[in-house]
Every structure is written in structure tokens, then in C-alpha cells.
Design an enzyme around this catalytic site. Structure first.
Site, PDB file in Angstrom:
ATOM      1  N   HIS B 148      18.870  36.149  23.553  1.00 15.65           N
ATOM      2  CA  HIS B 148      17.968  35.648  24.598  1.00 15.65           C
ATOM      3  C   HIS B 148      17.302  34.345  24.134  1.00 15.65           C
ATOM      4  CE1 HIS B 148      14.768  36.162  27.764  1.00 15.65           C
ATOM      5  NE2 HIS B 148      14.060  35.491  26.872  1.00 15.65           N
ATOM      6  N   GLU B 149      16.806  34.365  22.918  1.00 15.87           N
ATOM      7  CA  GLU B 149      16.154  33.153  22.386  1.00 15.87           C
ATOM      8  C   GLU B 149      17.171  32.032  22.173  1.00 15.87           C
ATOM      9  OE1 GLU B 149      13.091  33.119  22.602  1.00 15.87           O
ATOM     10  OE2 GLU B 149      12.874  35.264  22.883  1.00 15.87           O
ATOM     11  N   HIS B 152      17.695  30.300  25.323  1.00 15.02           N
ATOM     12  CA  HIS B 152      16.626  29.324  25.585  1.00 15.02           C
ATOM     13  C   HIS B 152      16.939  28.011  24.882  1.00 15.02           C
ATOM     14  CE1 HIS B 152      13.683  31.368  27.943  1.00 15.02           C
ATOM     15  NE2 HIS B 152      13.453  32.330  27.066  1.00 15.02           N
ATOM     16  N   GLU B 223      13.513  32.763  32.257  1.00 12.24           N
ATOM     17  CA  GLU B 223      13.637  34.058  31.585  1.00 12.24           C
ATOM     18  C   GLU B 223      14.876  34.801  32.071  1.00 12.24           C
ATOM     19  OE1 GLU B 223      11.996  35.063  28.970  1.00 12.24           O
ATOM     20  OE2 GLU B 223      10.998  33.129  29.135  1.00 12.24           O
TER      21      GLU B 223
END
Lengths: 187, 293
Positions: B148-149, B152, B223
Site C-alpha cells: 500500500h505504501e 503511494h 487511499e
């Protein structure tokens, strides 16, 4: 008259920009594929580098298990031979062969409680299974890169530019179902 | 329920984020237009240039040090390659799966599950996770959170969020300058148009609120995008779903400065506020979207 010339110039500039940007995109995506190819090599090499340490660690405990020890050593030799080549298929095959041999070695090691208590051995076992994950992820990214490239090759207008630059769709790597399964490590 | 591919999800979110940025710019232009009609145009122009220069310098400084500021504000420490082997493996796996350079890895104190990414571009990427995340999440869940990071970082979210923050900051600076300048105008009011004057005042009050809401909406979109990216890298939706479920069960919220809150994996605020005012989408909604992948 003047208007027609201006429109013509604008159209020509637009087409030129399209050609350049598509050529560059093909190049970027192709480089990405080559780079992900190299990433797989890095992981395969790392795996074969760990083998001598592993053999050293288990020798004292299961030195008489000649067959599996030989199998692992041979598989490593075969892999090291094909790593510099460009033939992905034989490389993958050799990589899977070594992984298979290592797996049987770990299965046999289950019968040696003293070995299983060896800190060094456990460390190597963990590292080798971690590398297996990495090979799988590197293969996955290779396929993702090929997908990106092929999407560009097969959609309009990329299709026309692909024909113009003589670019052909890339081949995917087959990912064996077993290699995605995380090996169970019991303590 | 209809299945959606993560590629579609990423594409849709990119489109939505783009529209949100357009809205912010339209608000900025309309506001500037109304104010310039209310005032004499050249006076406004001078303010605009000055405000832009000041905010640009401020933003450049924070932008180039954003990683250091963020890491220092949460007391993060560099992860140890031997001690935190699992985390190193998770990050390396995700860096391989995403084709991104290996980010620097930090660990921040705290028993809760959370993580954030920072750094102005992928080459300067930083991923920071809490001690709680290391203790509570299993291998697949930790990989999903790191993925997930990593998404980003791959989506240039840090740069994007900073850019939006510049625009939002600029809008509020303009509004503030305009509203304050009213005190000194006295009886020179005849210069501008009275109707536009009223419109400008209303806009100057509303604009910062509107762009703030848009900024939050963008943050929530990013997100969803990062969740989809995580699934693309791990190819294993249950990893992210289970991680979110564990976060939901994990009641104790993390105390972090509000300025860095939007960067985190999950909401860090304690209050129950309307979705419109949150930096993150509700966890249940994120799980629902992930379950359709």
C-alpha cells in the site's frame, strides 16, 4: 491560403510529437522488461550463492545423505551455467530444479533434530525461502512489464506505431503454481 | 457483485483525482477573478505575485525536507537489516513486485498498526511502519501494508498531495489577504464594482472551505488507489483485507501531529467526524472495495 498552411504545420507537428512520444514509450517499456529480466537473474544468483553455505552447514549432520547433497550441488552448477544466457526458459527451468532439490533437502533435514536446532541452518533455510518469494515477485513484475508493453503494442494507435517501428509483442513467463505457494517451515 | 480489476480501479481513481484538481483550480480562478473586479486589477496582481512567491518558497523548503520532518515528528528510527529481517523481506518483495527502487525503511514507536510513506520521488522513497504493525500483522498482511505504501510512492502521491496543498494554501492566503485588506479600504469603495465586491467576500469565505473539502476527497481517493496498488503487487487481496480488519479491531488510535495525518495508512484522529471531513475513507468501505477485486 495562409490558414491552410498553418493548419498543415500544426498537423505535421502533432504527428511528429506522436511518433516521438510513442517511440520513447516503446523504448521505456522495453527497458523495463530488460531490467526486470536482470532482477530475476540477481535473485537466482543470490539463491545459488547461498547453496555452498548450506551444504557446509548440513555436511556435519547429514553427510551420508550423498544423493541429495549431490543433487543440490549439480542443480546449482547447472543454474550458474545458464544465468548469463538470454534463454529465459532454460534459466527458469534450472532455477526451479535447484529450488526443488533444496526443498527435498529441507524435507530430509526434518529427520535430523540436531540440525534443526542449528541456528545457522535455520537462518539459511529462512533466507532461501525468502529468496523463493523474491524470484516469484520478480517474475510477476516481469510479466507486468510485458503486459504494459503488449497493451501498447496491441491497442490503437499504438498498434500502428508498433508496426511502424517493427516492435513485436513480448512473451510472458509461465509461473508454476507451486512456486507461489509459501513453503511451510515448521520449528 | 461485479468484479473490478485493480487496473480499472487505479485508472478510475486517477481520473477522479484529476477532476478534483480541476475543481480546485476553477475555484482559485473564480475567486481571483471576483476579487480583481472588486479591487482595482493592478493592485490585486501585485498581491497575487507576492503571495505566490512566499508560498512557493515555503513549499519548496518543506517539500525537500518533508521526509525528515515527517520522520522526526513521529520519532522514527532506521530499521535494522538483521533485527527486522521480516520487514526488510516484505519491503524488498514489494519493491521487486512494483519495479520501484528499494526505499529506506524506518520504524516508529507505538503499539498500534499503522504505516506511512514519504519522500519527494521514488528514488528518495521512505517507508515507515509502527512497532505494532510488526508485532500484530503476519507475513502476508505486512507485505500488503508495505505494498500500500509502495503504491503511494509509485503513484507519486507525496508530490501530488504536496501540490494540492500548495493550491489549497494559496487559496486561503488570497482569501485572507482580501478579507483583511477590507479593513483598510475605507471610502475608496467606489473604485470597484459593488456587486462583485459582495460576491468576492462570499467567495473568499467559502473558497478555503471548498478547497479543503476537495483536498480531503483527493486524499481519500488516493487511499483507494493505494489499496488497489497493493493488490496489484501482492496479487493477494485477503492480505490487505485482513490487515484492515486487524486495524479496525485495534481500537487504540495513534497520536500523530495533524499535519502528517493524511500520510498514514489509516485514520489517526480520535473524533467521530463525517466522512467529508476525514483524510481516509471508512475502513469498511475500503474492505468492501477490496473484496470485489
Amino acid at each position: 491560403m495562409l490558414w491552410w498552411i498553418i493548419i498543415l504545420i500544426v498537423v505535421v507537428i502533432f504527428i511528429l510529437i506522436m511518433v516521438f512520444s510513442y517511440y520513447n514509450r516503446f523504448t521505456v517499456l522495453q527497458n523495463r522488461i530488460n531490467n526486470s529480466f536482470a532482477q530475476i537473474d540477481v535473485q537466482l544468483r543470490k539463491r545459488s550463492d547461498l547453496v555452498p553455505n548450506l551444504v557446509q552447514a548440513v555436511k556435519g549432520y547429514m553427510g551420508h545423505e550423498q544423493k541429495i547433497m549431490k543433487e543440490v550441488t549439480e542443480a546449482r552448477k547447472a543454474l550458474l551455467k545458464v544465468i548469463p544466457s538470454k534463454d529465459m526458459k532454460s534459466k527458469m527451468k534450472a532455477g526451479d530444479a535447484l529450488q526443488g532439490a533444496l526443498k527435498s533437502l529441507f524435507a530430509i533435514a526434518e529427520n535430523y533434530p540436531n540440525l534443526k536446532a542449528n541456528e545457522n541452518f535455520l537462518q539459511l533455510q529462512k533466507e532461501i525461502s525468502a529468496i523463493e518469494d523474491k524470484v516469484a515477485y520478480a517474475r510477476q513484475f516481469y510479466n507486468d512489464s510485458v503486459l504494459g508493453y503488449n497493451n501498447l503494442c496491441k491497442t490503437i494507435p499504438g498498434k500502428w506505431f508498433a508496426a511502424m517501428f517493427n516492435k513485436k509483442a513480448g512473451k510472458y513467463l509461465e509461473i508454476p503454481a507451486a512456486s507461489r505457494a509459501v513453503p511451510k517451515i515448521s520449528f | 457483485m461485479k468484479k473490478i480489476s485493480f487496473h480499472d480501479q487505479i485508472a478510475r481513481n486517477k481520473r477522479n483525482s484529476f477532476f478534483l484538481v480541476i475543481i480546485v483550480f476553477i475555484v482559485l480562478i473564480v475567486l481571483g477573478y471576483a476579487i480583481s473586479f472588486a479591487f482595482s486589477p493592478d493592485y490585486f496582481f501585485f498581491i497575487m505575485i507576492l503571495a505566490t512567491i512566499i508560498s512557493l518558497v515555503y513549499v519548496m523548503i518543506t517539500f525537500y525536507n518533508s521526509d525528515k520532518i515527517a520522520l522526526a515528528s513521529v520519532k522514527a528510527k532506521k530499521a535494522d537489516p538483521v533485527l527486522h529481517r521480516e520487514l526488510y523481506h516484505a519491503v524488498e518483495n514489494m519493491s521487486l513486485a512494483s519495479g520501484m527502487p528499494m526505499p529506506k525503511i524506518y520504524i516508529m514507536p507505538g503499539a498500534q498498526i499503522n504505516a506511512f510513506a514519504t519522500g519527494r520521488n521514488p528514488e528518495h522513497g521512505v517507508i515507515c511502519v509502527t512497532e505494532g504493525a510488526l508485532n500484530i500483522l503476519n507475513k502476508q498482511e505486512l507485505e500488503a501494508v508495505v505494498g500500500h505504501e509502495m503504491a503511494h510512492i509509485a503513484n507519486y502521491d507525496i508530490r501530488f498531495v504536496t501540490t494540492v496543498a500548495i493550491v489549497v494554501g494559496a487559496v486561503s492566503i488570497f482569501s485572507q489577504l482580501f478579507l483583511r485588506s477590507l479593513w483598510f479600504r475605507g471610502n475608496r469603495r467606489s473604485q470597484g464594482n459593488a456587486l462583485f465586491f459582495v460576491i468576492a467576500i462570499v467567495l473568499a469565505i467559502l473558497a478555503p472551505i471548498i478547497v479543503k473539502l476537495v483536498q480531503l476527497a483527493i486524499s481519500r481517493k488516493r487511499e483507494f488507489m493505494a489499496d488497489a496498488g497493493s493488490v496489484q503487487f501482492t496479487r493477494y487481496p485477503p492480505g490487505m483485507i485482513n490487515a484492515l480488519k486487524k486495524i479496525k479491531a485495534d481500537h487504540e488510535k495513534l497520536k500523530v501531529p495533524t499535519a502528517v495525518a493524511p500520510m498514514f495508512l489509516s485514520d489517526t484522529t480520535k473524533r467521530k467526524v463525517a466522512v467529508l471531513f476525514q483524510t481516509h475513507p471508512p475502513i469498511d468501505k475500503r474492505i468492501k472495495v477490496l473484496e470485489r477485486m
